[in-house]
Design an enzyme around this catalytic site. Structure first.
Site, PDB file in Angstrom:
ATOM      1  N   THR A 127       0.725  -1.222   0.109  1.00 14.31           N
ATOM      2  CA  THR A 127       0.049  -0.017  -0.020  1.00 14.31           C
ATOM      3  C   THR A 127       1.068   1.259  -0.028  1.00 14.31           C
ATOM      4  OG1 THR A 127      -1.647  -1.021   1.334  1.00 14.31           O
ATOM      5  CG2 THR A 127      -1.674   1.302   1.459  1.00 14.31           C
ATOM      6  N   ARG A 137     -14.101  -7.376   0.199  1.00 16.66           N
ATOM      7  CA  ARG A 137     -13.270  -7.130   1.372  1.00 16.66           C
ATOM      8  C   ARG A 137     -12.764  -5.897   1.276  1.00 16.66           C
ATOM      9  NH1 ARG A 137      -7.534  -5.519   1.907  1.00 16.66           N
ATOM     10  NH2 ARG A 137      -7.046  -6.576   3.696  1.00 16.66           N
ATOM     11  N   VAL A 138     -12.579  -5.192   2.335  1.00 16.03           N
ATOM     12  CA  VAL A 138     -12.114  -3.955   2.562  1.00 16.03           C
ATOM     13  C   VAL A 138     -10.964  -3.846   3.736  1.00 16.03           C
ATOM     14  CG1 VAL A 138     -12.427  -1.327   3.381  1.00 16.03           C
ATOM     15  CG2 VAL A 138     -14.222  -2.550   2.105  1.00 16.03           C
ATOM     16  N   GLY A 139      -9.634  -3.412   3.451  1.00 18.86           N
ATOM     17  CA  GLY A 139      -8.717  -3.565   4.583  1.00 18.86           C
ATOM     18  C   GLY A 139      -8.568  -2.314   5.107  1.00 18.86           C
ATOM     19  N   ASP A 140      -7.483  -2.040   5.823  1.00 13.66           N
ATOM     20  CA  ASP A 140      -7.187  -0.934   6.574  1.00 13.66           C
ATOM     21  C   ASP A 140      -6.987   0.454   5.768  1.00 13.66           C
ATOM     22  OD1 ASP A 140      -4.777  -1.713   5.647  1.00 13.66           O
ATOM     23  OD2 ASP A 140      -3.889  -0.816   7.290  1.00 13.66           O
ATOM     24  N   THR A 154       1.278   0.068   6.250  1.00 16.47           N
ATOM     25  CA  THR A 154       1.068  -1.089   5.224  1.00 16.47           C
ATOM     26  C   THR A 154       1.338  -2.361   5.928  1.00 16.47           C
ATOM     27  OG1 THR A 154       1.727  -1.581   2.977  1.00 16.47           O
ATOM     28  CG2 THR A 154       3.336  -0.822   4.605  1.00 16.47           C
ATOM     29  N   GLY A 183      -3.811  -5.755   6.422  1.00 13.16           N
ATOM     30  CA  GLY A 183      -4.747  -4.895   6.816  1.00 13.16           C
ATOM     31  C   GLY A 183      -5.800  -5.386   7.458  1.00 13.16           C
TER      32      GLY A 183
END
Length: 352
Positions: free
Chosen positions: A210, A238-241, A261, A264
């Site tokens: 990231t 899906r959604v990460g950080d 990074t 996440g």
């Protein structure tokens, strides 16, 4: 994903990098990763240097957009990290360190310029996060163009993954066995034997990078942002950080900023960037602030891969990592080139 350290001889670095924690002066830009990600550092820094009208927010958008266009190492922007259905979706967030207002998009489909759409959320709504097809609809309403985010390379990667029986993947506690099959999957009853089976049989999926960036204007105004195409072969949706305030990045112009990074799905449980900035507020140095945030995660997840960069409002900076040798890039003051710093990982043994 780039996990190897980027080896630079000290003689090749600008003199100012030899004092790794001291500010080279303002304006200042710092971001996760070296290598191809230094193009983003340079773009943001040069924008601040060359135009009096460029703000810290502008610089963060310009820097992250550079990786969205160039793909950096293939894990930011279009054409990277396809999900199980072979589609690339994007997450991004941008934050103003003066107002503490943020804008973000998650699971953005068919629009390349995720960081710019996130900034549109910041400026043209009272919201902080828009997601999925409705984020795409918002983007189109604001003048962005829909286009295919897949490339021949991303399609090839996904087809090869499917040919390997979708190995590795993020499924667990399902049938058929996710370590040998692509599904479709059905959930198994949740008991300890099923959980143990899933952990033992399903290898860790491929990871990702990231770009997270913090910029300080010569006036002292600060901004932060993050852009990513997420985890390769993630479960669709899906959604990460990355788009989560305080996890992927965070900034308070009274104190400092942070970019992160790594894993996440785990990191977002700890809001490491919020923690790091609060550590600065408590009087820690940037390196101490970063290490404390990473150690909090290591105590619960000894195998976590993470990298965190932290900068105070003066431009003093530091970082910490776990699970890999991490690099970050920075440029500030009158530096004539971006410098890359290599950060060895902390380990769970450090907590014993």
């Amino acid at each position: 994903m780039v996990r190897e350290s980027i080896l630079l001889a000290l003689v090749a670095l600008p003199t100012s990098t030899l004092s790794l924690h001291t500010s080279p002066g303002l304006p200042f830009v710092i971001n996760t990763w070296g290598g191809p990600f230094t193009a983003a550092t340079d773009a943001a820094y040069l924008a601040l240097i060359n135009s009096a009208t460029v703000s810290a927010l502008d610089a963060v958008e310009i820097g992250c957009a550079t990786c969205e266009r160039n793909q950096c190492d293939g894990t930011v922007g279009f054409g990277g990290s396809p999900d199980e259905s072979c589609e690339t979706t994007l997450d991004a967030m941008i934050m103003d360190g003066t107002t503490m207002k943020s804008g973000a998009v998650a699971g953005l489909r068919r629009v390349k310029h995720a960081i710019a759409v996130a900034r549109a959320v910041l400026h043209h709504t009272r919201h902080s996060l828009l997601v999925g097809d409705l984020a795409t609809q918002f983007a189109v309403e604001n003048g962005f163009v829909e286009e295919n985010l897949s490339t021949e390379e991303s399609k090839r990667r996904c087809e090869e993954w499917r040919a390997r029986n979708c190995q590795a993947n993020y499924r667990m506690n399902v049938e058929p066995d996710p370590s040998t099959s692509c599904g479709p999957y059905k959930p198994l009853p949740l008991d300890q034997s099923a959980l143990a089976w899933a952990v033992a049989q399903n290898p860790e999926p491929p990871s990702h990078d990231t770009i997270s960036m913090v910029a300080i204007h010569s006036s002292g105004a600060m901004a932060a942002g993050t852009s990513t195409n997420g985890a390769s072969f993630k479960v669709p949706g899906r959604v990460g950080d990355g788009p989560i305030v305080g996890s992927g990045s965070y900034v308070d112009g009274d104190v400092g900023g942070c970019g992160a990074t790594g894993d996440g799905d785990i990191m977002m449980r700890f809001l490491p960037c919020y923690q790091a900035v609060e550590n600065l507020r408590r009087g820690m140095s940037p390196t101490e602030a970063a290490e404390d945030a990473v150690r909090r995660m290591l105590r619960k997840y000894p195998d976590i891969s993470s990298g965190i960069v932290v900068v105070n409002k003066k431009g003093d900076h530091g970082a910490a990592a776990s699970g890999w040798t991490f690099t970050y890039a920075y440029r500030g003051g009158e530096m004539n080139a971006t410098a890359v710093v290599t950060v060895p990982p902390l380990t769970a043994k450090d907590e014993l």
